[in-house]
Every structure is written in structure tokens, then in C-alpha cells.
Design an enzyme around this catalytic site. Structure first.
Site, mmCIF file in Angstrom:
data_model
loop_
_atom_site.group_PDB
_atom_site.id
_atom_site.type_symbol
_atom_site.label_atom_id
_atom_site.label_comp_id
_atom_site.label_asym_id
_atom_site.label_seq_id
_atom_site.Cartn_x
_atom_site.Cartn_y
_atom_site.Cartn_z
ATOM 1 N N ALA A 99 0.830 -1.207 0.000
ATOM 2 C CA ALA A 99 0.000 0.000 0.000
ATOM 3 C C ALA A 99 0.864 1.258 0.000
ATOM 4 C CB ALA A 99 -0.908 0.005 1.225
ATOM 5 N N TYR A 100 1.995 1.211 0.693
ATOM 6 C CA TYR A 100 2.910 2.358 0.735
ATOM 7 C C TYR A 100 3.451 2.675 -0.656
ATOM 8 C CZ TYR A 100 7.305 4.839 1.566
ATOM 9 O OH TYR A 100 8.354 5.733 1.520
#
Length: 219
Positions: A130-131
Site C-alpha cells: 500500500a505504501y
């Protein structure tokens, strides 16, 4: 030069503020927690308390009036979850761009991350995936603006003392470390190099002086 740093209490933000203030620039550090005011002021910056996850664009833009450049050095932090990777690492970067446009600030430096162009390893965990997705989405959004943007992708960041020499180049670049001190120094040099606008640059440890490395990538 008047520079506004979003994420002004972060490890890179504080280092950059101290460098800029030390050379005589005016620095505004945007922070979420008012308890961080003392640290920011010790670094030589003025503190603007704004929650980048909830503030309207008008509020942030009011702190950008008269600025020459903005730097997005904010991040949700290593202990945050998937949702905050999006609300901070992507959405807050876009908010800063919108506020800059509203305030008439054209220069924008985005601190991104190496690895955003590759398909993430699913084994690295959903938060890391997600980062990287949030950082890539932020890059895409900033590149779509008419701002004079430069995107910097540091390698794995360390708290080791500054080396003073780096590798600064267009992607792709092999993965390697770089100190936060040297990253801040490169950001300061990029602010003085408008010819780097429109460039995506990878940053690693290297053997070229910081200023020389920035000159070498300047159009």
C-alpha cells in the site's frame, strides 16, 4: 527563499529546515502535532499546525502565501496501516499541490521512494504494498500538474552521518542506502536548481559531491 515543508517534524523535514535556515532562507514547517513546535523552532523554522489528512485546501494555502517553493516530506510512518498510507503518502501530497496552485507557488519537490516502478513483492506485506502504491499514485498526480515539480526517490534511508557524496540519476538505479542528512542536502540543492523541474531522480550513496551531482542532472 521562502520554503514550506510538509512533514516538517519528520527526520528529513527537520534536517532540511535546519539546512535552509542556516543559509538564511525562511522556512515554514507544516506539522500535525502542536507539541512539535519547539523542535521545529529549534531547527530555525516557523511552525504551521495543519492536519494534512483533514484540512481543506484553503487552510493549507493560507500558509503558503508568499512562498517560493514547497517540499512534501511527510509520511504516515512505519507503524501506520494501509488506510493512512493513502491519506498521507498520496492524498496529502495532492492536497499540497492543490494548495500550492491556489497560493501561486509553482516549485514543488516530492520525496517519494525507490521501488515504485516495480511490481511489489506480495510477501513484503500489505502495508508495504500500500505504501508503494500510494507513493506511485502521488507521483502520477504531481506529474499531471503544471507545477515545476521534481520527484526525488531516495534509497533505504539511514541515520548515519552525512557522507557529502551521492549518486543522483534518472531511473532505473540499483537499490542501495542513502543517509537522511545527504537526502536533505540534495533537496536543498534541488531548490536552487530550477532546471531539474520535470525530472524524476533516484538518490543513493555515491562518490559525487552533492552540488556537482545536482548540476549534472540539471537541464
Amino acid at each position: 527563499m521562502h520554503v514550506v515543508i510538509a512533514g516538517g517534524h519528520g527526520k528529513i523535514g527537520l534536517r532540511l529546515a535546519a539546512l535552509l535556515a542556516g543559509r538564511g532562507d525562511t522556512v515554514t514547517a507544516v506539522v500535525r502535532n502542536p507539541d512539535h513546535r519547539a523542535d521545529v523552532e529549534t531547527a530555525g523554522a516557523t511552525c504551521a499546525v495543519v492536519d494534512l489528512e483533514s484540512a481543506p485546501v484553503d487552510e493549507l494555502a493560507s500558509h503558503l502565501q508568499g512562498a517560493d517553493a514547497v517540499v512534501f516530506a511527510a509520511g504516515a510512518g512505519p507503524n501506520s496501516g494501509v488506510e493512512r498510507k493513502d491519506t498521507v503518502d498520496r492524498a496529502a501530497a495532492v492536497l499540497l499541490a492543490d494548495a500550492a496552485k491556489q497560493a501561486g507557488v509553482t516549485r514543488y519537490l516530492l520525496v517519494s521512494s525507490t521501488g515504485v516502478d516495480a511490481d511489489p513483492d506480495p510477501g513484503s506485506g500489505e502495508v508495504w504494498v500500500a505504501y508503494l502504491a500510494a507513493k506511485k499514485a502521488a507521483e502520477d498526480a504531481i506529474r499531471a500538474t503544471d507545477l515545476a515539480w521534481t520527484i526525488l526517490r531516495p534509497g533505504r534511508l539511514t541515520d548515519d552521518p552525512a557522507v557529502g557524496t551521492v549518486l543522483l540519476a534518472s531511473p532505473p538505479v540499483d537499490r542501495a542506502d542513502v543517509t537522511r542528512d545527504d537526502t536533505a542536502a540534495v533537496l536543498a540543492a534541488l531548490l536552487d536548481a530550477p532546471g531539474t523541474a520535470g525530472r524524476v531522480l533516484e538518490l543513493r550513496e555515491g562518490d559525487v559531491d552533492v552540488l556537482e551531482a545536482v548540476v549534472a542532472v540539471t537541464s
